[in-house]
Design an enzyme around this catalytic site. Structure first.
Site, PDB file in Angstrom:
ATOM      1  N   GLN A  89       0.842  -1.193   0.000  1.00  0.00           N
ATOM      2  CA  GLN A  89       0.000   0.000   0.000  1.00  0.00           C
ATOM      3  C   GLN A  89       0.881   1.249   0.000  1.00  0.00           C
ATOM      4  O   GLN A  89       1.099   1.865   1.035  1.00  0.00           O
ATOM      5  CB  GLN A  89      -0.896  -0.029   1.250  1.00  0.00           C
ATOM      6  CG  GLN A  89      -1.966   1.009   1.275  1.00  0.00           C
ATOM      7  CD  GLN A  89      -3.095   0.670   0.338  1.00  0.00           C
ATOM      8  OE1 GLN A  89      -3.560  -0.451   0.294  1.00  0.00           O
ATOM      9  NE2 GLN A  89      -3.552   1.644  -0.401  1.00  0.00           N
ATOM     10  N   PHE A  90       1.390   1.629  -1.167  1.00  0.00           N
ATOM     11  CA  PHE A  90       2.283   2.786  -1.246  1.00  0.00           C
ATOM     12  C   PHE A  90       1.594   4.065  -0.787  1.00  0.00           C
ATOM     13  O   PHE A  90       2.242   5.012  -0.350  1.00  0.00           O
ATOM     14  CB  PHE A  90       2.860   2.950  -2.658  1.00  0.00           C
ATOM     15  CG  PHE A  90       1.909   3.526  -3.660  1.00  0.00           C
ATOM     16  CD1 PHE A  90       1.877   4.891  -3.894  1.00  0.00           C
ATOM     17  CD2 PHE A  90       1.051   2.701  -4.378  1.00  0.00           C
ATOM     18  CE1 PHE A  90       1.004   5.432  -4.828  1.00  0.00           C
ATOM     19  CE2 PHE A  90       0.181   3.222  -5.309  1.00  0.00           C
ATOM     20  CZ  PHE A  90       0.154   4.596  -5.540  1.00  0.00           C
ATOM     21  N   THR A  91       0.274   4.103  -0.839  1.00  0.00           N
ATOM     22  CA  THR A  91      -0.453   5.319  -0.476  1.00  0.00           C
ATOM     23  C   THR A  91      -0.342   5.662   1.014  1.00  0.00           C
ATOM     24  O   THR A  91      -0.709   6.766   1.415  1.00  0.00           O
ATOM     25  CB  THR A  91      -1.940   5.220  -0.868  1.00  0.00           C
ATOM     26  OG1 THR A  91      -2.528   4.117  -0.187  1.00  0.00           O
ATOM     27  CG2 THR A  91      -2.095   5.045  -2.366  1.00  0.00           C
TER      28      THR A  91
END
Length: 141
Positions: A73-75
């Site tokens: 989950q890079f966000t």
């Protein structure tokens, strides 16, 4: 490295109408990686999440042999301080992040966890039924 850890009665990840990971009665971990992370950071954070006493009866997933679903989950490294468009500069690029997500998963498995995963860089549909609800943010450092 940042992890959002949720206790779930069930969770799954679907990519192109195919379920690629699914668990019941365990932990859903949304995992973000930044530029300074290392395999050692991944191992520390994996151990912390797996041993965190947030399951029923103040037990950990390790105590209960509960499964873990890990979704990259890079966000989690979005910078929203300016304007309405998040900056992703703090998120590690895919070629750095993917091996570190794998290090995290490997560390969990070495601790005895049953681990399912999403698919890196895919458009994933993540379904979860939270228990409690209990949602914890973990960061290394």
């Amino acid at each position: 490295m940042r992890a959002v850890v949720q206790t779930v009665s069930r969770a799954s990840v679907t990519v192109d109408d195919v379920t690629v990971g699914e668990i019941t009665d365990g932990l859903l971990v949304l995992l973000g990686v930044t530029h300074t992370d290392t395999p050692e950071v991944a191992a520390r954070l994996a151990a912390k999440a797996y041993r965190l006493r947030i399951m029923d009866g103040e037990r950990s997933a390790a105590d209960l042999a509960a499964p873990v679903l890990v979704v990259s989950q890079f966000t989690l490294y979005a910078d929203t301080r300016r304007g309405r468009r998040p900056s992703w500069n703090q998120a590690a690029p895919a070629e750095v992040a993917e091996p570190l997500v794998e290090s995290y998963v490997t560390a969990l498995r070495e601790l005895g966890a049953t681990v399912e995963t999403g698919k890196f860089q895919a458009h994933m549909l993540v379904h979860s039924t939270n228990v409690g609800p209990c949602t914890i943010l973990l960061e290394d450092g």
